[in-house]
Design a protein around this motif. Sequence first.
Motif, PDB file in Angstrom:
ATOM      1  N   SER A 188       0.832  -1.204   0.000  1.00  0.00           N
ATOM      2  CA  SER A 188       0.000   0.000   0.000  1.00  0.00           C
ATOM      3  C   SER A 188       0.874   1.264   0.000  1.00  0.00           C
ATOM      4  CB  SER A 188      -0.948  -0.081   1.189  1.00  0.00           C
ATOM      5  OG  SER A 188      -1.241   1.172   1.678  1.00  0.00           O
ATOM      6  N   LEU A 189       1.987   1.230   0.750  1.00  0.00           N
ATOM      7  CA  LEU A 189       2.908   2.377   0.765  1.00  0.00           C
ATOM      8  C   LEU A 189       3.607   2.547  -0.570  1.00  0.00           C
ATOM      9  CD1 LEU A 189       4.434   2.054   4.358  1.00  0.00           C
ATOM     10  CD2 LEU A 189       3.063   3.960   3.506  1.00  0.00           C
ATOM     11  N   GLU A 190       3.936   1.434  -1.237  1.00  0.00           N
ATOM     12  CA  GLU A 190       4.531   1.516  -2.581  1.00  0.00           C
ATOM     13  C   GLU A 190       3.590   2.262  -3.525  1.00  0.00           C
ATOM     14  OE1 GLU A 190       7.650  -0.027  -4.118  1.00  0.00           O
ATOM     15  OE2 GLU A 190       7.965   0.599  -2.044  1.00  0.00           O
ATOM     16  N   HIS A 191       2.291   1.896  -3.466  1.00  0.00           N
ATOM     17  CA  HIS A 191       1.314   2.549  -4.356  1.00  0.00           C
ATOM     18  C   HIS A 191       1.197   4.039  -4.045  1.00  0.00           C
ATOM     19  CE1 HIS A 191      -0.184  -0.655  -6.865  1.00  0.00           C
ATOM     20  NE2 HIS A 191      -0.225  -1.463  -5.815  1.00  0.00           N
ATOM     21  N   GLN A 192       1.261   4.393  -2.770  1.00  0.00           N
ATOM     22  CA  GLN A 192       1.146   5.805  -2.404  1.00  0.00           C
ATOM     23  C   GLN A 192       2.415   6.590  -2.765  1.00  0.00           C
ATOM     24  OE1 GLN A 192      -1.539   7.400  -1.287  1.00  0.00           O
ATOM     25  NE2 GLN A 192      -0.436   9.346  -1.280  1.00  0.00           N
ATOM     26  N   ASN A 193       3.567   5.997  -2.509  1.00  0.00           N
ATOM     27  CA  ASN A 193       4.821   6.753  -2.609  1.00  0.00           C
ATOM     28  C   ASN A 193       5.519   6.649  -3.956  1.00  0.00           C
ATOM     29  OD1 ASN A 193       4.470   7.566   0.049  1.00  0.00           O
ATOM     30  ND2 ASN A 193       5.669   5.847   0.865  1.00  0.00           N
ATOM     31  N   VAL A 197       1.350  10.016  -9.649  1.00  0.00           N
ATOM     32  CA  VAL A 197       0.043  10.664  -9.564  1.00  0.00           C
ATOM     33  C   VAL A 197      -0.431  10.706  -8.115  1.00  0.00           C
ATOM     34  CG1 VAL A 197      -2.384  10.522 -10.270  1.00  0.00           C
ATOM     35  CG2 VAL A 197      -0.563  10.045 -11.929  1.00  0.00           C
ATOM     36  N   ARG A 198      -0.227   9.635  -7.391  1.00  0.00           N
ATOM     37  CA  ARG A 198      -0.682   9.622  -5.994  1.00  0.00           C
ATOM     38  C   ARG A 198       0.237  10.435  -5.082  1.00  0.00           C
ATOM     39  NH1 ARG A 198      -2.951   4.025  -3.893  1.00  0.00           N
ATOM     40  NH2 ARG A 198      -3.125   5.323  -2.031  1.00  0.00           N
ATOM     41  N   ARG A 199       1.542  10.276  -5.240  1.00  0.00           N
ATOM     42  CA  ARG A 199       2.459  11.008  -4.357  1.00  0.00           C
ATOM     43  C   ARG A 199       2.322  12.523  -4.524  1.00  0.00           C
ATOM     44  NH1 ARG A 199       7.884   9.162  -2.259  1.00  0.00           N
ATOM     45  NH2 ARG A 199       8.730  10.982  -1.208  1.00  0.00           N
ATOM     46  N   PRO A 204       3.474  11.896   0.337  1.00  0.00           N
ATOM     47  CA  PRO A 204       4.084  10.642   0.778  1.00  0.00           C
ATOM     48  C   PRO A 204       3.564  10.195   2.148  1.00  0.00           C
ATOM     49  CG  PRO A 204       5.609  12.458   1.106  1.00  0.00           C
ATOM     50  CD  PRO A 204       4.409  13.038   0.399  1.00  0.00           C
ATOM     51  N   GLU A 205       3.628   8.887   2.374  1.00  0.00           N
ATOM     52  CA  GLU A 205       3.217   8.339   3.666  1.00  0.00           C
ATOM     53  C   GLU A 205       4.288   7.382   4.171  1.00  0.00           C
ATOM     54  OE1 GLU A 205      -0.744   6.708   3.321  1.00  0.00           O
ATOM     55  OE2 GLU A 205      -1.567   8.633   2.697  1.00  0.00           O
ATOM     56  N   GLU A 206       4.220   7.066   5.459  1.00  0.00           N
ATOM     57  CA  GLU A 206       5.165   6.119   6.071  1.00  0.00           C
ATOM     58  C   GLU A 206       4.402   5.214   7.028  1.00  0.00           C
ATOM     59  OE1 GLU A 206       7.884   8.635   8.239  1.00  0.00           O
ATOM     60  OE2 GLU A 206       6.344   9.225   9.672  1.00  0.00           O
ATOM     61  N   ARG A 207       5.024   4.086   7.351  1.00  0.00           N
ATOM     62  CA  ARG A 207       4.436   3.148   8.311  1.00  0.00           C
ATOM     63  C   ARG A 207       4.533   3.735   9.718  1.00  0.00           C
ATOM     64  NH1 ARG A 207       4.146  -2.882   8.858  1.00  0.00           N
ATOM     65  NH2 ARG A 207       4.822  -3.172   6.728  1.00  0.00           N
ATOM     66  N   VAL A 208       3.464   3.609  10.497  1.00  0.00           N
ATOM     67  CA  VAL A 208       3.523   4.098  11.881  1.00  0.00           C
ATOM     68  C   VAL A 208       4.099   3.000  12.771  1.00  0.00           C
ATOM     69  CG1 VAL A 208       1.684   5.818  11.791  1.00  0.00           C
ATOM     70  CG2 VAL A 208       1.098   3.439  12.261  1.00  0.00           C
ATOM     71  N   PRO A 209       4.802   3.382  13.863  1.00  0.00           N
ATOM     72  CA  PRO A 209       5.374   2.382  14.764  1.00  0.00           C
ATOM     73  C   PRO A 209       4.288   1.464  15.340  1.00  0.00           C
ATOM     74  CG  PRO A 209       6.186   4.584  15.296  1.00  0.00           C
ATOM     75  CD  PRO A 209       5.113   4.759  14.277  1.00  0.00           C
ATOM     76  N   SER A 210       3.132   2.049  15.731  1.00  0.00           N
ATOM     77  CA  SER A 210       2.031   1.184  16.183  1.00  0.00           C
ATOM     78  C   SER A 210       0.733   1.661  15.544  1.00  0.00           C
ATOM     79  CB  SER A 210       1.928   1.174  17.703  1.00  0.00           C
ATOM     80  OG  SER A 210       2.198   2.444  18.228  1.00  0.00           O
ATOM     81  N   PRO A 211      -0.033   0.727  14.952  1.00  0.00           N
ATOM     82  CA  PRO A 211      -1.281   1.078  14.268  1.00  0.00           C
ATOM     83  C   PRO A 211      -2.251   1.803  15.194  1.00  0.00           C
ATOM     84  CG  PRO A 211      -0.672  -1.202  13.837  1.00  0.00           C
ATOM     85  CD  PRO A 211       0.235  -0.721  14.919  1.00  0.00           C
ATOM     86  N   HIS A 220      -2.315   1.996   9.365  1.00  0.00           N
ATOM     87  CA  HIS A 220      -0.925   1.562   9.485  1.00  0.00           C
ATOM     88  C   HIS A 220       0.037   2.587   8.891  1.00  0.00           C
ATOM     89  CE1 HIS A 220      -2.020  -2.551  10.713  1.00  0.00           C
ATOM     90  NE2 HIS A 220      -3.079  -2.340   9.944  1.00  0.00           N
ATOM     91  N   GLU A 221      -0.549   3.633   8.263  1.00  0.00           N
ATOM     92  CA  GLU A 221       0.288   4.633   7.599  1.00  0.00           C
ATOM     93  C   GLU A 221      -0.042   6.022   8.129  1.00  0.00           C
ATOM     94  OE1 GLU A 221      -2.060   3.025   5.415  1.00  0.00           O
ATOM     95  OE2 GLU A 221      -0.840   1.330   4.789  1.00  0.00           O
TER      96      GLU A 221
END
Length: 299
Positions: A188-193, A197-199, A204-211, A220-221
Amino acid sequence: MTHSLLAPLLSGPLDIVGDVHGEIAPLLSLMNHLGYDQHGFHPHDRKLVFVGDLTDRGPDSLSVVKLVQKLTKAQRAQCVLGNHELNILLHQRKYDNGWFYGEEFADNGYIVPQALANDKNRDGILDFFNTLPIALEREDLRVIHACWHSPMMKSLTEAKSVVALKEKHEALIEKRAGNSSLDEVDISLEHQNQNPVRRLTSGPEERVPSPFFASGKTRHEQRVQWWNNYNETFCVFGHYSIPDGTPRGNHSTFCVDYGVGKRWTERRQGRTNRFTLKLAALRWPEKLIVFDEGESRQL
Ligand SMILES: [Mn+2]
């Protein structure tokens, strides 16, 4: 008609307007305070630039689109594509874009007052959104909806349409992901980043340490404050609304979205003026921020 998704920004003095989100009255009021007439003429030949997200949430997306379309056609304004226009181009029904499909916007039983599109105006709106560039640039200034990311700008010349460009990169990312051991969140992060067009239109987004749990689902992002690491030509963007008026940006970036998209919540509480959530414009090169109720301050 050919058009590029990375286009030259108009020359001369500009007024760069934040995310309007269907708020036609604040837009007309802001134009008036900036010295424009209702046809977009300015006595000192200034031009308007819209950072995208013209529609959804506010009472009259139809009138906002109609006005901005008229101004851009007459070359008195430019507008870049926001994620809300993109969703409509992709036929993605979101909780707040039902107006386009002729459906009311309900919030816990409250019907948010909105003009609804119909078969007569729907195609015209799509045609207009299809002409919008993703980014505008000139020597001293850049304008984009969410995020300027230099390594990706060249990809904007690969395709004529934003939908075609998004689908092309979506297929590439899916293929790469299929040959990897990435988990669902990574993909999902690959598609966003990695999809330009999406980025560029939603950042951009990143994974959070805890959901964490927000707006009805587990997240999760989280969004990345990309402007903290940007040191290039001055860039004006929207998207990251500023409900409390705390400026976002650094010495070479400025977010001009002051949250007017949620003004319907203030009206619902009975407020009729002196709103907290505002529509703003950044005057360039003066770097003066002007708000829809007439206040202004230097950046
Ligand atoms: Mn946005």
